[in-house]
Enzyme design. Structure first.
Site, PDB file in Angstrom:
ATOM      1  N   TRP A  25       0.818  -1.219   0.000  1.00 30.07           N
ATOM      2  CA  TRP A  25       0.000   0.000   0.000  1.00 30.07           C
ATOM      3  C   TRP A  25       0.849   1.265   0.000  1.00 30.07           C
ATOM      4  O   TRP A  25       0.320   2.366  -0.089  1.00 30.07           O
ATOM      5  CB  TRP A  25      -0.984  -0.008   1.168  1.00 30.07           C
ATOM      6  N   GLU A  38      -5.830   0.948   5.196  1.00 28.16           N
ATOM      7  CA  GLU A  38      -5.980   1.500   6.542  1.00 28.16           C
ATOM      8  C   GLU A  38      -7.060   0.760   7.330  1.00 28.16           C
ATOM      9  O   GLU A  38      -6.923   0.532   8.526  1.00 28.16           O
ATOM     10  CB  GLU A  38      -6.304   2.999   6.473  1.00 28.16           C
ATOM     11  N   GLN A  43      -6.463  -3.243  13.908  1.00 29.83           N
ATOM     12  CA  GLN A  43      -6.599  -4.478  14.703  1.00 29.83           C
ATOM     13  C   GLN A  43      -6.061  -5.724  13.994  1.00 29.83           C
ATOM     14  O   GLN A  43      -6.384  -6.836  14.381  1.00 29.83           O
ATOM     15  CB  GLN A  43      -8.067  -4.723  15.083  1.00 29.83           C
ATOM     16  N   LEU A  81      -9.593 -12.232   7.880  1.00 26.33           N
ATOM     17  CA  LEU A  81      -9.051 -10.998   8.471  1.00 26.33           C
ATOM     18  C   LEU A  81      -9.705 -10.677   9.819  1.00 26.33           C
ATOM     19  O   LEU A  81      -9.165  -9.918  10.611  1.00 26.33           O
ATOM     20  CB  LEU A  81      -9.282  -9.820   7.525  1.00 26.33           C
ATOM     21  N   TYR A 121      -8.794   9.328  12.519  1.00 28.26           N
ATOM     22  CA  TYR A 121      -7.474   8.795  12.165  1.00 28.26           C
ATOM     23  C   TYR A 121      -7.419   8.395  10.683  1.00 28.26           C
ATOM     24  O   TYR A 121      -6.500   8.780   9.955  1.00 28.26           O
ATOM     25  CB  TYR A 121      -7.141   7.576  13.041  1.00 28.26           C
ATOM     26  N   ASP A 139      -2.939   7.465  16.195  1.00 33.27           N
ATOM     27  CA  ASP A 139      -3.476   6.202  16.721  1.00 33.27           C
ATOM     28  C   ASP A 139      -2.622   5.820  17.929  1.00 33.27           C
ATOM     29  O   ASP A 139      -1.818   6.635  18.416  1.00 33.27           O
ATOM     30  CB  ASP A 139      -3.475   5.104  15.645  1.00 33.27           C
ATOM     31  N   CYS A 193       9.889   2.657  18.042  1.00 32.86           N
ATOM     32  CA  CYS A 193       9.398   3.081  19.360  1.00 32.86           C
ATOM     33  C   CYS A 193       8.235   2.170  19.742  1.00 32.86           C
ATOM     34  O   CYS A 193       7.095   2.594  19.885  1.00 32.86           O
ATOM     35  CB  CYS A 193       8.975   4.548  19.302  1.00 32.86           C
ATOM     36  N   CYS A 200      15.870   2.558  21.144  1.00 31.05           N
ATOM     37  CA  CYS A 200      16.280   3.969  21.156  1.00 31.05           C
ATOM     38  C   CYS A 200      17.626   4.178  20.452  1.00 31.05           C
ATOM     39  O   CYS A 200      17.858   5.241  19.864  1.00 31.05           O
ATOM     40  CB  CYS A 200      16.356   4.484  22.591  1.00 31.05           C
ATOM     41  N   CYS A 209      14.357  13.287  22.337  1.00 34.19           N
ATOM     42  CA  CYS A 209      13.448  12.505  23.162  1.00 34.19           C
ATOM     43  C   CYS A 209      13.663  12.757  24.654  1.00 34.19           C
ATOM     44  O   CYS A 209      14.683  12.390  25.232  1.00 34.19           O
ATOM     45  CB  CYS A 209      13.614  11.022  22.851  1.00 34.19           C
TER      46      CYS A 209
HETATM   47 FE1  SF4 Z   1      10.899   6.154  21.356  1.00 29.36          FE
HETATM   48 FE2  SF4 Z   1      12.328   8.136  22.380  1.00 29.36          FE
HETATM   49 FE3  SF4 Z   1      13.364   5.742  22.271  1.00 29.36          FE
HETATM   50 FE4  SF4 Z   1      12.947   7.105  20.013  1.00 29.36          FE
HETATM   51  S1  SF4 Z   1      14.380   7.634  21.657  1.00 29.36           S
HETATM   52  S2  SF4 Z   1      12.508   4.947  20.374  1.00 29.36           S
HETATM   53  S3  SF4 Z   1      11.083   8.198  20.525  1.00 29.36           S
HETATM   54  S4  SF4 Z   1      11.595   6.353  23.485  1.00 29.36           S
END
Ligand code: SF4
Length: 359
Positions: A25, A38, A43, A81, A121, A139, A193, A200, A209
């Protein structure tokens, strides 16, 4: 000095262009195809959607084809689905667009939101991704990213409906190409994330962050305390006659609305050997002479409910059936041979029970 939204946009755009997953998509600008994706992705996991998306679009390549189709055909293409209400709403949505917009998906987010099944959304996703209109979309994934980036600790402000998230998302998609930035926010939440164990070290926005700076990346957002879902224990009865098994179509509202299932009967704590023949006769109109129960249930989890389906077989008694409609196919009931399935398809849970029973 750029504000936070601009700084994030600057980091997200090149990262997404380089690291995005190659998903079917993402290779289209067709708003209808993006809308379908979408709805399917709500879900349902990406790898499952990939198995159905292409086939669905082959069968219903445009709004007109989908709008003109029978509901049973749409449900058949959706079969597997789950959450069939989405398919019904998509079908109703296609009819709305055919009737009100000449079959052309509108690019205005307000008009998009008037389409059945299209919430804030989804309207944001279609407007941003298909039409390059900077429209916020938040979301659960995006809300988690934005909560962590700003180290938001108040659970109410962490939710996807929190106005602060919509404002921030709006500012971000306005700060560069909306198609790229909207998807970048979604992709970051889905692949980097993530809810547990955010990666991170590979995150493009780590320099911005605050959760990471404060060591709060695994405690934001706060896990929701969910009450356990109510559980229903039901016999899924394979009533057999001449090698065939009875399927019934469920009512048009409630769980698995309109879908084909084995007859379901409440399993009382005292029932061990299978559904009582009297209950089977009441529910199906068929007398059974013997009942045999399997020992392992099939578990099916709905959003707010769990079904434990206990398969059992009941052999129909040989009776004079000339005056008993229960022994024949009719509206909402059919006798299937092994391997045979109704034209409208069956939900996964029915398939699992039939497989367990050797059908
Ligand atoms: Fe998520 Fe912050 Fe880690 Fe990036 S740095 S993955 S935004 S917690």
């Amino acid at each position: 000095m750029l504000d936070l939204a601009h700084r994030l946009a600057k980091l997200l755009e090149p990262w997404f262009l380089q690291h995005q997953r190659d998903l079917a998509w993402r290779r289209t600008r067709d708003p209808y195809a993006i809308w379908v994706s979408e709805i399917m992705l709500q879900q349902t996991r990406v790898d499952t959607v990939e198995q159905y998306y292409g086939k669905f679009l082959e069968r219903f390549p445009d709004i007109g084809t989908l709008a003109a189709a029978d509901e049973s055909e749409v449900l058949a293409a959706w079969s597997g689905l789950g959450y069939y209400r989405r398919a019904r709403l998509l079908h109703a949505g296609a009819r709305h667009v055919a009737a009100s917009h000449g079959g052309k998906v509108p690019d205005d987010p307000e008009l998009l939101r008037q389409i059945p099944g299209v919430g804030r959304y989804t309207a944001g996703a279609i407007a941003s991704i298909a039409f390059e209109r900077p429209t916020a979309l938040v979301d659960g994934n995006v809300a988690r990213v934005l909560s962590r980036l700003q180290a938001i600790e108040d659970p109410k402000l962490q939710e996807a409906g929190a106005p602060g998230h919509w404002t921030m998302a709006q500012q971000i998609v306005q700060a560069g190409p909306p198609r790229v930035l909207a998807q970048a926010l979604m992709e970051l939440g889905a692949t980097v994330c993530t809810p547990l164990g955010p990666r991170c070290e590979g995150c493009p926005v780590r320099s911005e962050c605050q959760a990471l700076a404060k060591g709060l990346q695994t405690t934001i957002p706060r896990p929701k305390q969910r009450a356990p879902s109510p559980r229903d224990d039901l016999w899924a009865v394979a009533v057999r006659r001449n090698g065939r098994v009875l399927l019934e179509q469920r009512a048009n509202d409630g769980l698995l609305a309109g879908m084909w299932c084995l007859p379901l009967i409440e399993r009382k704590i005292t029932d061990r050997a299978g559904a009582p023949p009297r209950a089977i006769a009441e529910v199906t109109g068929v007398k059974v002479k013997s009942v045999e129960a399997l020992t392992e249930p099939v578990k099916h989890v709905f959003t707010h409910r769990v079904w434990m389906l206990w398969p059992c077989r009941g052999e129909a008694a040989v009776v004079d059936v000339s005056h008993m409609s229960g022994y024949e196919d009719g509206p909402g009931r059919m006798w299937i041979a092994p391997g045979e399935r109704p034209r409208g398809g069956i939900p996964k849970v029915t398939e699992k029970v039939l497989e367990r029973l050797g059908y």
